[in-house]
Scaffold this motif. Sequence first.
Motif, mmCIF file in Angstrom:
data_model
loop_
_atom_site.group_PDB
_atom_site.id
_atom_site.type_symbol
_atom_site.label_atom_id
_atom_site.label_comp_id
_atom_site.label_asym_id
_atom_site.label_seq_id
_atom_site.Cartn_x
_atom_site.Cartn_y
_atom_site.Cartn_z
ATOM 1 N N TYR A 79 0.836 -1.196 0.000
ATOM 2 C CA TYR A 79 0.000 0.000 0.000
ATOM 3 C C TYR A 79 0.870 1.245 0.000
ATOM 4 O O TYR A 79 0.789 2.082 0.891
ATOM 5 C CB TYR A 79 -0.903 -0.045 1.232
ATOM 6 C CG TYR A 79 -2.237 0.641 1.065
ATOM 7 C CD1 TYR A 79 -3.137 0.257 0.094
ATOM 8 C CD2 TYR A 79 -2.596 1.679 1.913
ATOM 9 C CE1 TYR A 79 -4.367 0.884 -0.034
ATOM 10 C CE2 TYR A 79 -3.823 2.312 1.797
ATOM 11 C CZ TYR A 79 -4.710 1.907 0.820
ATOM 12 O OH TYR A 79 -5.930 2.524 0.694
ATOM 13 N N ALA A 80 1.719 1.369 -0.997
ATOM 14 C CA ALA A 80 2.634 2.509 -1.078
ATOM 15 C C ALA A 80 1.845 3.821 -1.139
ATOM 16 O O ALA A 80 0.805 3.887 -1.794
ATOM 17 C CB ALA A 80 3.493 2.368 -2.337
ATOM 18 N N PRO A 81 2.310 4.867 -0.442
ATOM 19 C CA PRO A 81 3.570 4.941 0.305
ATOM 20 C C PRO A 81 3.417 4.643 1.795
ATOM 21 O O PRO A 81 4.310 4.947 2.571
ATOM 22 C CB PRO A 81 3.960 6.402 0.107
ATOM 23 C CG PRO A 81 2.640 7.128 0.178
ATOM 24 C CD PRO A 81 1.656 6.207 -0.515
ATOM 25 N N GLY A 93 8.073 2.809 4.163
ATOM 26 C CA GLY A 93 6.879 3.624 4.045
ATOM 27 C C GLY A 93 6.599 4.443 5.294
ATOM 28 O O GLY A 93 7.375 4.455 6.254
ATOM 29 N N ILE A 94 5.469 5.112 5.272
ATOM 30 C CA ILE A 94 5.075 5.981 6.383
ATOM 31 C C ILE A 94 4.944 5.178 7.672
ATOM 32 O O ILE A 94 5.498 5.551 8.717
ATOM 33 C CB ILE A 94 3.748 6.690 6.062
ATOM 34 C CG1 ILE A 94 3.906 7.632 4.871
ATOM 35 C CG2 ILE A 94 3.249 7.468 7.281
ATOM 36 C CD1 ILE A 94 2.583 8.181 4.338
ATOM 37 N N ASP A 95 4.171 4.090 7.626
ATOM 38 C CA ASP A 95 3.938 3.307 8.842
ATOM 39 C C ASP A 95 5.218 2.714 9.420
ATOM 40 O O ASP A 95 5.454 2.816 10.635
ATOM 41 C CB ASP A 95 2.915 2.199 8.572
ATOM 42 C CG ASP A 95 1.489 2.722 8.591
ATOM 43 O OD1 ASP A 95 1.284 3.916 8.860
ATOM 44 O OD2 ASP A 95 0.567 1.927 8.340
ATOM 45 N N GLU A 298 10.027 14.574 14.916
ATOM 46 C CA GLU A 298 10.367 13.426 14.072
ATOM 47 C C GLU A 298 9.184 12.983 13.214
ATOM 48 O O GLU A 298 9.341 12.598 12.053
ATOM 49 C CB GLU A 298 10.858 12.266 14.942
ATOM 50 C CG GLU A 298 11.472 11.139 14.150
ATOM 51 C CD GLU A 298 12.219 10.141 15.011
ATOM 52 O OE1 GLU A 298 12.837 9.220 14.435
ATOM 53 O OE2 GLU A 298 12.188 10.278 16.253
ATOM 54 N N TYR A 299 7.998 13.060 13.777
ATOM 55 C CA TYR A 299 6.773 12.681 13.061
ATOM 56 C C TYR A 299 6.604 13.518 11.790
ATOM 57 O O TYR A 299 6.358 12.988 10.701
ATOM 58 C CB TYR A 299 5.584 12.867 14.003
ATOM 59 C CG TYR A 299 4.212 12.770 13.388
ATOM 60 C CD1 TYR A 299 3.611 11.538 13.147
ATOM 61 C CD2 TYR A 299 3.494 13.928 13.087
ATOM 62 C CE1 TYR A 299 2.334 11.449 12.607
ATOM 63 C CE2 TYR A 299 2.213 13.851 12.562
ATOM 64 C CZ TYR A 299 1.640 12.621 12.319
ATOM 65 O OH TYR A 299 0.382 12.540 11.786
ATOM 66 N N GLN A 300 6.756 14.820 11.912
ATOM 67 C CA GLN A 300 6.585 15.704 10.755
ATOM 68 C C GLN A 300 7.637 15.426 9.681
ATOM 69 O O GLN A 300 7.346 15.455 8.480
ATOM 70 C CB GLN A 300 6.659 17.171 11.190
ATOM 71 C CG GLN A 300 6.318 18.171 10.088
ATOM 72 C CD GLN A 300 4.890 18.047 9.592
ATOM 73 O OE1 GLN A 300 3.986 17.744 10.362
ATOM 74 N NE2 GLN A 300 4.693 18.272 8.296
ATOM 75 N N LYS A 301 8.854 15.141 10.094
ATOM 76 C CA LYS A 301 9.921 14.833 9.131
ATOM 77 C C LYS A 301 9.577 13.583 8.332
ATOM 78 O O LYS A 301 9.850 13.512 7.126
ATOM 79 C CB LYS A 301 11.252 14.649 9.868
ATOM 80 C CG LYS A 301 11.841 15.935 10.411
ATOM 81 C CD LYS A 301 13.146 15.664 11.150
ATOM 82 C CE LYS A 301 13.717 16.946 11.741
ATOM 83 N NZ LYS A 301 14.963 16.674 12.515
ATOM 84 N N GLU A 304 6.895 14.494 5.767
ATOM 85 C CA GLU A 304 7.484 15.296 4.694
ATOM 86 C C GLU A 304 8.289 14.416 3.749
ATOM 87 O O GLU A 304 8.261 14.612 2.519
ATOM 88 C CB GLU A 304 8.375 16.386 5.294
ATOM 89 C CG GLU A 304 7.591 17.491 5.994
ATOM 90 C CD GLU A 304 8.483 18.465 6.731
ATOM 91 O OE1 GLU A 304 9.723 18.250 6.753
ATOM 92 O OE2 GLU A 304 7.948 19.439 7.307
ATOM 93 N N LYS A 305 8.988 13.439 4.289
ATOM 94 C CA LYS A 305 9.783 12.514 3.476
ATOM 95 C C LYS A 305 8.921 11.802 2.443
ATOM 96 O O LYS A 305 9.338 11.584 1.303
ATOM 97 C CB LYS A 305 10.458 11.495 4.398
ATOM 98 C CG LYS A 305 11.111 10.323 3.684
ATOM 99 C CD LYS A 305 11.639 9.312 4.692
ATOM 100 C CE LYS A 305 12.144 8.043 4.015
ATOM 101 N NZ LYS A 305 12.623 7.044 5.023
#
Length: 322
Positions: A79-81, A93-95, A298-301, A304-305
């Motif tokens: 389930y990208a991203p 990925g995000i998770d 760290e969450y926001q970074k 953003e990535k």
Amino acid sequence: MTARSTRRPSVAPRRPVAIGAIAVAGALLLTGCGDQTNEAEAKESKGAGTSAAAAPLADLLPEDVKSKGVVKVGSDIAYAPVEFKDESGKTVGIDPDIADALGKQLGVKFEFENGTFDTLLTGLRSGRYDIAMSAMTDTKDRQEGVDSDTGKKVGEGVDFVDYFTAGVSIYTKKGDDKGIKTWSDLCGKKLVVQRGTVSEDLAKAESKKCDKGEKITIEAFDNDQQAQTRLRAGGADAGSSDFPVAAYAVKTSGGGNDFQLVGEQVDAAPYGIAVAKDDTKLRDALKAALDAIVENGEYQKILEKWGASEGAVTEAVINGGK
């Protein structure tokens, strides 16, 4: 992984190396073994366990999780991203990134285990997983263990720690939108979705509004990649998934030449990390860890990535889904 109704962020790859060493060190201390080999192992273990010992929120975890050093995560890793395998086969990925950040706060590793999306909550209830993190939408039905199609109780509900917000989007082949701009435009058309997701639920609800003979033909797949393949091959008029997933597919599939988004995302709702109802200590530890990474940036970074900043939350919420 569509605002996934059993919804899969991802939030998921989820690798303990130091755990065995820590156990060895403990055994050596208890037995008083003192040969050079064991002393070396004990020193190595002590070094390996330093990060866990120094983790600021480790004491919030249940003792069994803390002693194992591992949180088992059920996730549909396609389930990208939000969560997917990169070219090397690594889960990314995000998770997974959020899970790694939570692990630093709690002093444990999050180990992701791949599973079909619509079976993740069953695996959580059976104890196969400690949590489910897979772009899963927090809904009242899931909280209460109710089947969204039938309205019937199907099992024990779960608690959610909400960590992201996403709506549902429609996408078509690039340059061929079939006149589709809104959900009502899908009447008489064929839509591909992932099974068990909010996209499927929305399509079923919308189809009931269509004129007789103009219902939406819904083809549901085990994962979103299969749905995309079907649309790409011309086997459907449109696809639907969570906005970050649809947007990522539009950007990356065929170098950006396969798909396009149509209309606006709808039904924005929270993604939640699912936890068993009786596992309140783990639930609360996850909430505290998420709040910590929101506060430290760290969450926001991470968002953003992955180009997902629009879905950011300002704090963790338990069972915020409606």
